[in-house]
Design a protein around this motif. Structure first.
Motif, PDB file in Angstrom:
ATOM      1  N   ALA A   1       0.820  -1.211   0.000  1.00 56.94           N
ATOM      2  CA  ALA A   1       0.000   0.000   0.000  1.00 56.94           C
ATOM      3  C   ALA A   1       0.855   1.262   0.000  1.00 56.94           C
ATOM      4  CB  ALA A   1      -0.928   0.010   1.208  1.00 56.94           C
ATOM      5  N   ALA A   2       2.029   1.211   0.629  1.00 55.09           N
ATOM      6  CA  ALA A   2       2.897   2.388   0.686  1.00 55.09           C
ATOM      7  C   ALA A   2       4.296   1.963   1.106  1.00 55.09           C
ATOM      8  CB  ALA A   2       2.360   3.418   1.678  1.00 55.09           C
ATOM      9  N   ILE A   3       5.272   2.767   0.694  1.00 56.43           N
ATOM     10  CA  ILE A   3       6.672   2.570   1.073  1.00 56.43           C
ATOM     11  C   ILE A   3       7.202   3.944   1.445  1.00 56.43           C
ATOM     12  CG2 ILE A   3       8.958   1.791   0.327  1.00 56.43           C
ATOM     13  CD1 ILE A   3       7.450   0.259  -1.935  1.00 56.43           C
ATOM     14  N   GLY A   4       7.931   4.027   2.552  1.00 58.89           N
ATOM     15  CA  GLY A   4       8.477   5.322   2.911  1.00 58.89           C
ATOM     16  C   GLY A   4       9.163   5.312   4.248  1.00 58.89           C
ATOM     17  N   PRO A   5       9.515   6.503   4.739  1.00 55.17           N
ATOM     18  CA  PRO A   5      10.131   6.616   6.058  1.00 55.17           C
ATOM     19  C   PRO A   5       9.182   6.067   7.131  1.00 55.17           C
ATOM     20  CG  PRO A   5      10.380   8.657   4.830  1.00 55.17           C
ATOM     21  CD  PRO A   5       9.420   7.795   4.057  1.00 55.17           C
ATOM     22  N   LEU A   6       9.738   5.326   8.063  1.00 58.63           N
ATOM     23  CA  LEU A   6       8.934   4.668   9.085  1.00 58.63           C
ATOM     24  C   LEU A   6       8.093   5.660   9.886  1.00 58.63           C
ATOM     25  CD1 LEU A   6       8.066   2.171  10.601  1.00 58.63           C
ATOM     26  CD2 LEU A   6      10.150   2.357  11.978  1.00 58.63           C
ATOM     27  N   ASP A   7       8.678   6.771  10.310  1.00 55.16           N
ATOM     28  CA  ASP A   7       7.930   7.746  11.109  1.00 55.16           C
ATOM     29  C   ASP A   7       6.712   8.271  10.355  1.00 55.16           C
ATOM     30  OD1 ASP A   7       9.715   7.431  13.167  1.00 55.16           O
ATOM     31  OD2 ASP A   7      10.883   9.225  12.690  1.00 55.16           O
ATOM     32  N   GLU A   8       6.872   8.551   9.080  1.00 52.70           N
ATOM     33  CA  GLU A   8       5.748   9.058   8.273  1.00 52.70           C
ATOM     34  C   GLU A   8       4.656   8.011   8.114  1.00 52.70           C
ATOM     35  OE1 GLU A   8       7.045  10.698   4.534  1.00 52.70           O
ATOM     36  OE2 GLU A   8       8.583  11.930   5.511  1.00 52.70           O
ATOM     37  N   LEU A   9       5.051   6.761   7.868  1.00 45.09           N
ATOM     38  CA  LEU A   9       4.059   5.700   7.706  1.00 45.09           C
ATOM     39  C   LEU A   9       3.303   5.436   9.004  1.00 45.09           C
ATOM     40  CD1 LEU A   9       6.014   3.207   5.426  1.00 45.09           C
ATOM     41  CD2 LEU A   9       4.082   4.659   4.777  1.00 45.09           C
ATOM     42  N   ARG A  10       4.020   5.454  10.129  1.00 51.78           N
ATOM     43  CA  ARG A  10       3.348   5.261  11.429  1.00 51.78           C
ATOM     44  C   ARG A  10       2.350   6.382  11.703  1.00 51.78           C
ATOM     45  NH1 ARG A  10       7.326   2.942  16.134  1.00 51.78           N
ATOM     46  NH2 ARG A  10       7.593   0.905  15.179  1.00 51.78           N
ATOM     47  N   ALA A  11       2.728   7.615  11.399  1.00 54.76           N
ATOM     48  CA  ALA A  11       1.829   8.748  11.630  1.00 54.76           C
ATOM     49  C   ALA A  11       0.596   8.675  10.729  1.00 54.76           C
ATOM     50  CB  ALA A  11       2.578  10.064  11.400  1.00 54.76           C
ATOM     51  N   ALA A  12       0.799   8.268   9.485  1.00 56.42           N
ATOM     52  CA  ALA A  12      -0.316   8.209   8.532  1.00 56.42           C
ATOM     53  C   ALA A  12      -1.218   6.996   8.753  1.00 56.42           C
ATOM     54  CB  ALA A  12       0.235   8.187   7.105  1.00 56.42           C
ATOM     55  N   HIS A  13      -0.686   5.945   9.385  1.00 56.16           N
ATOM     56  CA  HIS A  13      -1.451   4.702   9.570  1.00 56.16           C
ATOM     57  C   HIS A  13      -1.289   4.203  11.011  1.00 56.16           C
ATOM     58  CE1 HIS A  13      -1.844   4.620   5.204  1.00 56.16           C
ATOM     59  NE2 HIS A  13      -0.568   4.932   5.175  1.00 56.16           N
TER      60      HIS A  13
END
Length: 151
Positions: free
Chosen positions: A34-46
């Protein structure tokens, strides 16, 4: 349920010169990326996503290009591939009917010829592998399902 696979190093592609992300993650929704990216950003968004933190390098699973390891049953031979971090195999190596059926039952991809190198992008089937510093496979994810974890 969404799962966020996180690692100190995430490789988008295999081989020399492949793109690398440090402290990254791969968000899996069902059987797809569904998404790939910096861990902090992914945790905040999901924030509701389950997080699996892996040591080592997370990247696309391998395509096995060689004879399938020996084991007592076809199912165990296919599981041996998963323990190596492979979620795909060339058709010539699973020509035996029982072995081919075991690969299909387990959703291991079978390619007629050499496919292009695996890469992680959004919307592709979530076939991932985690490798330790020694090169050993620590975990394999096949179509979003954790199918191998080294103890």
């Amino acid at each position: 349920m969404r799962t966020l696979h996180a690692a100190p190093v995430v490789r988008y592609t295999l081989g020399e010169g492949g793109a690398v992300l440090h402290d990254g993650g791969v968000l899996v929704d069902g059987g797809r990326v569904a998404a790939i990216g910096p861990l902090d950003e992914l945790r905040a968004a999901h924030p509701q996503a389950r997080v699996r933190q892996w040591p080592g390098t997370l990247g696309p699973a391998l395509v096995h290009d060689g004879p399938v390891p020996d084991a007592p049953t076809p199912r165990e031979r296919i599981h041996a591939l998963l323990r190596l971090g492979a979620t795909a195999v060339l058709a010539e190596h699973v020509a035996e009917p029982g072995l081919r059926a075991a690969a299909e039952r387990n959703e291991v991809a079978v390619f007629d010829d050499r496919p292009r190198p695996p890469a992680l992008t959004e919307a592709v089937r979530a076939d991932l592998a985690v490798f330790g510093a020694d090169g050993a496979c620590l975990a394999t994810v096949l179509a979003g399902r954790l199918v191998h974890r080294r103890r």
